[in-house]
Design a protein around this motif. Sequence first.
Motif, short mmCIF file in Angstrom:
data_model
loop_
_atom_site.label_atom_id
_atom_site.label_comp_id
_atom_site.label_asym_id
_atom_site.label_seq_id
_atom_site.Cartn_x
_atom_site.Cartn_y
_atom_site.Cartn_z
N ALA A 205 0.83 -1.21 0.00
CA ALA A 205 0.00 0.00 0.00
C ALA A 205 0.86 1.26 0.00
N ALA A 206 1.98 1.22 0.73
CA ALA A 206 2.86 2.39 0.80
C ALA A 206 3.61 2.63 -0.50
N GLN A 207 3.74 1.59 -1.35
CA GLN A 207 4.48 1.72 -2.60
C GLN A 207 3.59 1.98 -3.80
N ALA A 208 2.35 2.36 -3.56
CA ALA A 208 1.38 2.51 -4.65
C ALA A 208 1.86 3.47 -5.73
N GLY A 209 2.57 4.53 -5.34
CA GLY A 209 3.01 5.51 -6.32
C GLY A 209 4.35 5.20 -6.95
N GLN A 210 5.03 4.16 -6.50
CA GLN A 210 6.37 3.86 -6.99
C GLN A 210 6.44 2.59 -7.83
N ILE A 211 5.36 1.85 -7.87
CA ILE A 211 5.32 0.60 -8.61
C ILE A 211 4.37 0.77 -9.80
N PRO A 212 4.75 0.26 -10.99
CA PRO A 212 3.84 0.32 -12.14
C PRO A 212 2.48 -0.26 -11.81
N ARG A 213 1.45 0.31 -12.43
CA ARG A 213 0.08 -0.08 -12.09
C ARG A 213 -0.17 -1.58 -12.25
N PHE A 214 0.37 -2.18 -13.34
CA PHE A 214 0.14 -3.61 -13.55
C PHE A 214 0.72 -4.43 -12.41
N ALA A 215 1.98 -4.12 -12.05
CA ALA A 215 2.64 -4.87 -10.98
C ALA A 215 1.93 -4.66 -9.65
N HIS A 216 1.52 -3.42 -9.39
CA HIS A 216 0.83 -3.14 -8.13
C HIS A 216 -0.52 -3.84 -8.07
N THR A 217 -1.24 -3.85 -9.18
CA THR A 217 -2.54 -4.53 -9.22
C THR A 217 -2.39 -6.03 -9.04
N LEU A 218 -1.39 -6.62 -9.73
CA LEU A 218 -1.14 -8.05 -9.60
C LEU A 218 -0.80 -8.40 -8.15
N GLY A 219 0.07 -7.60 -7.54
CA GLY A 219 0.44 -7.86 -6.15
C GLY A 219 -0.72 -7.68 -5.20
#
Length: 253
Positions: A205-219
């Motif tokens: 949750a804290a890395q939402a702005g630093q991770i690409p949307r696809f990778a963040h959504t998958l995670g």
Amino acid sequence: MDLRSALLAVGGSVCSFKLVHTLLGGLQAPPREGHRAWRQRNIGTSLAHSSLSGAWAALCFWCHPQMAEDLISTHTRFSFSLVTLSTGYFIYDALDLLLNQSFKRSWEVLLHHAVVVSCFSLAISSRLYVGFAVLSLLVEINTVFLHIRQLMLLSGWQNRPAGGSAPTTDPPRPTPAFRLTSLLNLATFLVFRLCTLGWMTRWLAAQAGQIPRFAHTLGTVGLGGITVMNVVLLYRLLRAEVLTDTRTSGKDH
């Protein structure tokens, strides 16, 4: 390790765990066939993976603590190799379940494996998030005791006969070994499974702005689904150990 070498390592891991499964069949005395015998070999293979990967994951952070500070781009060849090995195991176990057990009985595990393989494959192909993948494998420390408990239930080692030689109507009591295993299972479940998943959720949750949307959504989707599965698993364990008389319960939880 380039992508081609990583894929070869994953394939080698699949073959290695198939070999472990075969060797465990030869160690059964007397050699037995049928679903119960296959189940014992399947759990035994899973126990081999969880013992290796849980200790390996802890060693990765012990030897390279910088990885805990940067779960995205910092990793070593040692930690990358662990991710390839575990990816191979989860692929192998999914195939083993598909071939030997009905989908109705194994869909939860298959869903878990699909999520893990998807996330680990992203880490392998991008060489990013390897530390996050290794962190998730700390859960396997608890899985060691979960599998030992399952094997004790399957083998009938959870209970000792009630009373002495005199006839008795009292139900058999759990052995000290089974009680200790169950206690360690619940304790490590809270520490290495729930706490680890909780910390991973907070980090993601804290890395939402630093991770690409696809990778963040998958995670996020994967971690959310696995967390729900583990809450259900905790309920089943508590129901077996606390809410139900364990002495008369032989169900494999």
